[in-house]
Design a protein around this motif. Sequence first.
Motif, PDB file in Angstrom:
ATOM      1  N   UNK A  64       0.832  -1.206   0.000  1.00 44.93           N
ATOM      2  CA  UNK A  64       0.000   0.000   0.000  1.00 44.93           C
ATOM      3  C   UNK A  64       0.869   1.259   0.000  1.00 44.93           C
ATOM      4  N   UNK A  65       1.833   1.323   0.908  1.00 41.22           N
ATOM      5  CA  UNK A  65       2.687   2.506   1.020  1.00 41.22           C
ATOM      6  C   UNK A  65       3.499   2.739  -0.253  1.00 41.22           C
ATOM      7  N   UNK A  66       3.922   1.658  -0.883  1.00 44.96           N
ATOM      8  CA  UNK A  66       4.674   1.776  -2.136  1.00 44.96           C
ATOM      9  C   UNK A  66       3.861   2.521  -3.182  1.00 44.96           C
ATOM     10  N   UNK A  72       2.201  10.070  -4.943  1.00 41.52           N
ATOM     11  CA  UNK A  72       2.573  11.377  -4.403  1.00 41.52           C
ATOM     12  C   UNK A  72       3.818  11.931  -5.090  1.00 41.52           C
ATOM     13  N   UNK A  73       4.657  11.030  -5.591  1.00 44.54           N
ATOM     14  CA  UNK A  73       5.869  11.450  -6.289  1.00 44.54           C
ATOM     15  C   UNK A  73       5.643  11.767  -7.753  1.00 44.54           C
ATOM     16  N   UNK A  74       4.384  11.643  -8.216  1.00 43.86           N
ATOM     17  CA  UNK A  74       4.051  12.018  -9.580  1.00 43.86           C
ATOM     18  C   UNK A  74       3.912  10.869 -10.552  1.00 43.86           C
ATOM     19  N   UNK A 247      12.336   5.582  -9.513  1.00 44.88           N
ATOM     20  CA  UNK A 247      13.041   5.801  -8.245  1.00 44.88           C
ATOM     21  C   UNK A 247      12.832   7.214  -7.731  1.00 44.88           C
ATOM     22  N   UNK A 248      12.952   8.193  -8.607  1.00 42.86           N
ATOM     23  CA  UNK A 248      12.777   9.592  -8.184  1.00 42.86           C
ATOM     24  C   UNK A 248      11.364   9.825  -7.654  1.00 42.86           C
ATOM     25  N   UNK A 249      10.370   9.258  -8.320  1.00 41.90           N
ATOM     26  CA  UNK A 249       8.991   9.404  -7.863  1.00 41.90           C
ATOM     27  C   UNK A 249       8.795   8.725  -6.508  1.00 41.90           C
ATOM     28  N   UNK A 250       9.334   7.526  -6.378  1.00 40.87           N
ATOM     29  CA  UNK A 250       9.171   6.767  -5.137  1.00 40.87           C
ATOM     30  C   UNK A 250       9.853   7.458  -3.966  1.00 40.87           C
ATOM     31  N   UNK A 251      11.058   7.920  -4.170  1.00 39.80           N
ATOM     32  CA  UNK A 251      11.795   8.583  -3.091  1.00 39.80           C
ATOM     33  C   UNK A 251      11.111   9.886  -2.675  1.00 39.80           C
ATOM     34  N   UNK A 252      10.618  10.633  -3.660  1.00 34.19           N
ATOM     35  CA  UNK A 252       9.895  11.871  -3.357  1.00 34.19           C
ATOM     36  C   UNK A 252       8.637  11.570  -2.547  1.00 34.19           C
ATOM     37  N   UNK A 253       7.900  10.553  -2.970  1.00 31.26           N
ATOM     38  CA  UNK A 253       6.666  10.195  -2.280  1.00 31.26           C
ATOM     39  C   UNK A 253       6.904   9.690  -0.868  1.00 31.26           C
ATOM     40  N   UNK A 255       9.304  10.597   1.082  1.00 34.06           N
ATOM     41  CA  UNK A 255       9.620  11.776   1.895  1.00 34.06           C
ATOM     42  C   UNK A 255       8.338  12.496   2.313  1.00 34.06           C
ATOM     43  N   UNK A 256       7.367  12.565   1.415  1.00 31.97           N
ATOM     44  CA  UNK A 256       6.092  13.211   1.737  1.00 31.97           C
ATOM     45  C   UNK A 256       5.338  12.402   2.786  1.00 31.97           C
ATOM     46  N   UNK A 257       5.298  11.082   2.616  1.00 34.77           N
ATOM     47  CA  UNK A 257       4.620  10.222   3.588  1.00 34.77           C
ATOM     48  C   UNK A 257       5.264  10.337   4.968  1.00 34.77           C
ATOM     49  N   UNK A 258       6.584  10.429   4.993  1.00 35.38           N
ATOM     50  CA  UNK A 258       7.286  10.572   6.265  1.00 35.38           C
ATOM     51  C   UNK A 258       6.985  11.914   6.904  1.00 35.38           C
TER      52      UNK A 258
END
Length: 293
Positions: A64-66, A72-74, A247-253, A255-258
């Motif tokens: 789910x979080x993935x 959220x990362x676009x 990867x860029x989308x996942x890492x950005x997202x 960070x937002x979730x955190x």
Amino acid sequence: MKWCWLFLFLSSFTYARSPLVIDIISSENFSQRYKEFLAGRSVLEVDDFHPSTKGSHIEIIEMVLLQQALFLGGEHRPVVFNPKPSVNVIEFSDLIAGDSLLLARSTWHEDLLDYKGSLYITEPLVEYGEYEAGFYVTKRNVALHDMPAERLNQLTVVANPRWKVDWRALNNTDINVVSFIGPWETMLEMVETNVVDAMLINFSVSESLVLNFEGREYVPINELKLLLPDSRHFVVSKRHPEGEQVFNALNTGLAILKQRGILKKALIESGFINGRVKDWHMVNESMLMRALP
């Protein structure tokens, strides 16, 4: 009306694009439990992470979080999970070759050190110090239920030396570690048949912390827990043509979730960070202290 038409057009265009294919482990019933957990909800609507099925819940929450992080990362394409028997926590051959894009499970950072040239490693989903486990014994073995920490040198615990983090944590205690390379179920059978006393297992999500496996019940030794000294991350293939973008989308997202507190909320509500054992004695606490600045 114009904006409504444009929204529908863009939505149709987005979902007409090829989906993101993400590998999961086919030997587990993650797909079925994932569907049961969603219960008809969109994955983007999930804001309550309490378990709805038996067994470890963290695998479902990670799925789910993935997806929430990707969105959220676009990265708004639909996700298709691809069950693969070859996927496990220490095998990354398809990712390294670029044949797979990413895994739906987080991975210990230590297992990734030799592959940093081939894999993108996200920010941690589970921070160092958050992963705790219990020493599970058979429920009928009452003599072990309240074993004090001073007697841990009398305890035998089965562990797989290929599980580097578990192995290192156990060997930083006085526990007698019995090496076994084989299926998780066989290791639990060793506990059942008294070949060993205990096995290191994530705390159960049940109110009583009891683990029920195939009709047999196991309980953690009261008041004792072990820190698994590492962080866990998602990994993305560097050789896959979409790897860098995803990867860029996942890492950005992530960070937002955190930043929104959703990562910690999910770990707590899912039972992964288990409030029932918050004040239990950590038998390898020195490993946590060494990690602090």
